[in-house]
Motif scaffolding. Structure first.
Motif, short mmCIF file in Angstrom:
data_model
loop_
_atom_site.label_atom_id
_atom_site.label_comp_id
_atom_site.label_asym_id
_atom_site.label_seq_id
_atom_site.Cartn_x
_atom_site.Cartn_y
_atom_site.Cartn_z
N ALA A 104 -23.76 48.33 53.34
CA ALA A 104 -24.01 47.34 52.10
C ALA A 104 -24.25 45.88 53.02
CB ALA A 104 -22.64 46.76 51.63
N GLN A 105 -24.64 45.48 52.74
CA GLN A 105 -24.89 44.15 53.06
C GLN A 105 -24.65 42.15 52.98
OE1 GLN A 105 -28.91 42.07 50.95
NE2 GLN A 105 -30.00 43.81 52.27
N ALA A 106 -24.29 42.16 54.56
CA ALA A 106 -23.86 41.04 54.71
C ALA A 106 -23.62 39.68 52.94
CB ALA A 106 -23.85 39.49 54.71
N GLY A 107 -22.11 39.63 52.02
CA GLY A 107 -21.78 39.29 51.01
C GLY A 107 -21.78 40.22 49.70
N GLY A 108 -22.26 41.28 50.32
CA GLY A 108 -22.00 42.36 48.90
C GLY A 108 -20.41 43.18 48.90
N SER A 109 -20.47 44.59 47.77
CA SER A 109 -18.98 44.88 47.62
C SER A 109 -19.35 46.65 47.83
CB SER A 109 -19.25 44.42 46.39
OG SER A 109 -18.60 42.84 46.47
N LEU A 110 -17.77 46.16 48.16
CA LEU A 110 -17.91 48.14 48.11
C LEU A 110 -16.25 48.76 47.69
CD1 LEU A 110 -19.21 49.19 51.42
CD2 LEU A 110 -19.70 50.75 49.66
N ARG A 111 -16.08 49.06 47.04
CA ARG A 111 -15.06 50.38 46.48
C ARG A 111 -14.67 51.66 46.92
NH1 ARG A 111 -12.78 52.23 40.85
NH2 ARG A 111 -10.91 51.33 40.95
N LEU A 112 -13.61 51.50 47.82
CA LEU A 112 -12.56 52.31 48.32
C LEU A 112 -11.82 53.06 47.96
CD1 LEU A 112 -12.33 51.88 52.15
CD2 LEU A 112 -14.76 52.71 50.34
N SER A 113 -11.71 54.65 47.77
CA SER A 113 -10.60 54.82 46.96
C SER A 113 -9.75 56.57 47.72
CB SER A 113 -11.54 56.10 45.85
OG SER A 113 -11.78 55.40 45.06
N CYS A 114 -9.06 56.32 47.36
CA CYS A 114 -7.56 57.48 48.19
C CYS A 114 -7.18 57.94 47.64
CB CYS A 114 -7.08 57.02 49.68
SG CYS A 114 -6.16 57.95 50.98
N ALA A 115 -8.14 59.15 47.32
CA ALA A 115 -6.63 59.82 46.64
C ALA A 115 -5.60 61.12 47.67
CB ALA A 115 -7.35 61.21 45.72
N ALA A 116 -4.28 61.17 46.63
CA ALA A 116 -3.51 61.79 48.06
C ALA A 116 -3.24 63.20 46.31
CB ALA A 116 -1.97 61.24 47.54
N SER A 117 -2.76 64.56 47.63
CA SER A 117 -2.25 65.64 47.01
C SER A 117 -1.54 66.30 47.89
CB SER A 117 -3.38 66.61 47.01
OG SER A 117 -3.59 66.49 48.32
N GLY A 118 -0.69 67.40 47.28
CA GLY A 118 0.32 67.99 48.13
C GLY A 118 1.78 67.23 48.25
N LEU A 119 1.80 66.37 47.52
CA LEU A 119 2.84 65.16 48.18
C LEU A 119 4.43 66.29 47.81
CD1 LEU A 119 1.76 61.94 46.44
CD2 LEU A 119 1.44 62.70 48.34
N SER A 134 -5.31 47.80 44.89
CA SER A 134 -4.36 48.92 43.86
C SER A 134 -3.73 49.91 43.89
CB SER A 134 -5.82 48.49 42.16
OG SER A 134 -6.53 49.41 42.67
N ARG A 135 -3.86 50.30 43.19
CA ARG A 135 -3.63 52.10 42.58
C ARG A 135 -3.08 52.22 40.83
NH1 ARG A 135 3.03 51.48 43.74
NH2 ARG A 135 3.33 50.64 42.15
N ASP A 136 -3.30 54.09 40.91
CA ASP A 136 -2.99 54.44 40.11
C ASP A 136 -1.74 55.69 39.92
OD1 ASP A 136 -3.19 56.39 37.46
OD2 ASP A 136 -5.19 56.04 37.27
N THR A 137 -0.64 55.78 39.87
CA THR A 137 0.15 56.13 40.09
C THR A 137 -0.40 58.16 39.30
OG1 THR A 137 1.62 54.96 38.58
CG2 THR A 137 1.89 54.33 41.16
N ALA A 138 -0.47 57.57 37.96
CA ALA A 138 -0.54 58.90 37.69
C ALA A 138 -1.48 59.94 38.63
CB ALA A 138 -1.16 58.32 36.21
N LYS A 139 -2.43 58.94 39.40
CA LYS A 139 -4.05 60.20 39.73
C LYS A 139 -3.07 60.10 41.70
CE LYS A 139 -7.94 58.97 37.26
NZ LYS A 139 -8.51 58.43 36.76
N ASN A 140 -2.21 59.53 41.82
CA ASN A 140 -2.16 59.23 43.33
C ASN A 140 -2.98 59.07 44.24
OD1 ASN A 140 0.62 60.22 42.62
ND2 ASN A 140 0.18 62.82 43.11
#
Length: 125
Positions: free
Chosen positions: A12-27, A70-76
């Motif tokens: 990304a360029q300075a001033g830009g945006s990114l969105r990271l996701s982290c999906a958990a499984s096998g909990l 933020s999170r989506d607990t239904a999707k872990n």
């Protein structure tokens, strides 16, 4: 077994945006806290943001007002919206999870039991 998979990194360029996701499984636990950390070359893994089971959120001073966890607990799944990116945000970003919702220090990597493989974020000036 517990697995965490991060995605969404990139360039990304300075001033830009990114969105990271982290999906958990096998909990094997139903309640948890999750955190985002980052590690730049030659530096230790450092705290970025955390979200508690009850919903409280915490941020490192360096990202406050720019990043949102933020999170989506239904999707872990936990997300990290990164706005107003700076070159100093360049690092490998890791998510961690811990079932210890009443103990441990959410800012310390050692207090997370499971980790993802990391996703590279590079911010150009």
């Amino acid at each position: 077994q517990v697995q965490l998979v991060e995605s969404g990194g990139g360039l990304a360029q300075a001033g830009g945006s990114l969105r990271l996701s982290c999906a958990a499984s096998g909990l094997t636990f139903s309640r948890y806290r999750m955190g985002w950390f980052r590690q730049a070359p030659g530096k230790e893994r450092g705290f970025v943001a955390a979200i508690m089971w009850a919903g409280g959120t915490y941020y490192a001073d360096s990202v406050k007002a720019r990043f949102t966890i933020s999170r989506d607990t239904a999707k872990n799944t936990v997300y990290l919206q990164m706005n107003s990116l700076k070159p100093e945000d360049t690092a490998v970003y890791y998510c961690g999870i811990s079932p210890r919702i009443y103990s441990g220090n959410y800012q310390l990597p050692r207090d997370y039991e499971y980790w993802g493989q990391g996703t590279q974020v590079t911010v150009s000036s």
